[in-house]
Write an enzyme that holds these catalytic residues in place. Sequence first.
Site, PDB file in Angstrom:
ATOM      1  N   GLY A  94      -8.618   1.036  -6.578  1.00 44.88           N
ATOM      2  CA  GLY A  94      -7.757   2.017  -6.478  1.00 44.88           C
ATOM      3  C   GLY A  94      -6.939   1.779  -8.044  1.00 44.88           C
ATOM      4  N   SER A 140      -4.545   5.091 -11.108  1.00 44.37           N
ATOM      5  CA  SER A 140      -3.351   5.579 -11.337  1.00 44.37           C
ATOM      6  C   SER A 140      -2.460   4.447 -10.686  1.00 44.37           C
ATOM      7  CB  SER A 140      -3.015   6.712 -10.856  1.00 44.37           C
ATOM      8  OG  SER A 140      -2.977   6.828  -9.337  1.00 44.37           O
ATOM      9  N   GLY A 187      -2.295   0.203  -8.894  1.00 43.31           N
ATOM     10  CA  GLY A 187      -3.496  -0.282  -9.321  1.00 43.31           C
ATOM     11  C   GLY A 187      -3.872  -0.465 -10.676  1.00 43.31           C
ATOM     12  N   SER A 201       2.847  -1.868   2.388  1.00 41.27           N
ATOM     13  CA  SER A 201       3.791  -0.945   2.180  1.00 41.27           C
ATOM     14  C   SER A 201       4.728  -1.615   3.344  1.00 41.27           C
ATOM     15  CB  SER A 201       3.557   0.577   2.629  1.00 41.27           C
ATOM     16  OG  SER A 201       4.697   1.158   3.036  1.00 41.27           O
ATOM     17  N   TYR A 212      -0.328   7.244   8.379  1.00 46.97           N
ATOM     18  CA  TYR A 212      -0.296   6.032   7.271  1.00 46.97           C
ATOM     19  C   TYR A 212       0.399   4.755   7.744  1.00 46.97           C
ATOM     20  CZ  TYR A 212       1.214   4.229   2.786  1.00 46.97           C
ATOM     21  OH  TYR A 212       1.431   3.415   1.922  1.00 46.97           O
TER      22      TYR A 212
END
Length: 288
Positions: free
Chosen positions: A18, A21, A24, A148, A161
């Site tokens: 990833g 952008s 990453g 996260s 998510y």
Amino acid sequence: MSTAHTTPTAPKTVLITGTSSGIGLAAAVAAAEAGWQVIATMRDTGKADPLRSAAAAAGVAERVRIKRLDVIDAGSVTACIDEVLAEYGRLDAVVNNAGAGRVGTIEQGTVEDVRATMEVNFFGVVEVTRAAMPHLRASRGRLITVTSVGGVIGQPFNEAYCAAKFAVEGFMESLAPAAASVGVDVTVVEPGAVASEFVASVGVDVPAMLAAAGPYAPALQAYVDHALKTFGQAQTPAEAAAPIVDALTAEKPAFRVQTSDWAREFVGVKLTDMDGSGVQALMGDWLR
């Protein structure tokens, strides 16, 4: 008189998913700056120009190799890792970073939406980890996964998510002692709000979502207002990527790492909340 010659030590090799952008991309450049040979992967290599530009600006273009890898395609994962082994002879670290957001509540979505979110954010991590572990075991390497704060505290309108990130945290927390027994260090990195294209990648048309929210509209509006305020004070991708490079280079990395003081304070609510009341009160405040 003879002159002794020393063979330069080859740089360690890290594969990062990833990297088109955000965190990453920043992690790929920072790891190259720290001396790593970086295999920067992305699903669509047509989006590699920002990474190429950033690596060139940092003077590390020669240490950033871009390859295609789609984390939900087992063949793509295996082919990429096989190429790395053929070209460099070893794999010293993997950074699982690829992911995608999703905003919405289950009554107004579908089970297929949830499955798609789990596929990218959880099963993609599992796929890459499974393929990489034999090689990380051989190098006594590092496995670092970007989760996260939403992998510790469930957040309203982020059910799918957060479920995926909770699953990643549980998977890695369970894997860590087994991996350590064969010489592989496992770390999860927990960012809070990061100013990156990840927010745009959620693909939410906020006015349309609010118009369709029905009885959830007041709570959703409050959540959107809170999220916009939070992302207005977000970390930069480079700031969020710095702990990833620290975990790559530390003598003994911690299992759980937050990327900011805010993130540490936020997840600290959960880690000291034995009956769950603290988290429920905090999330309730977000919707008022």
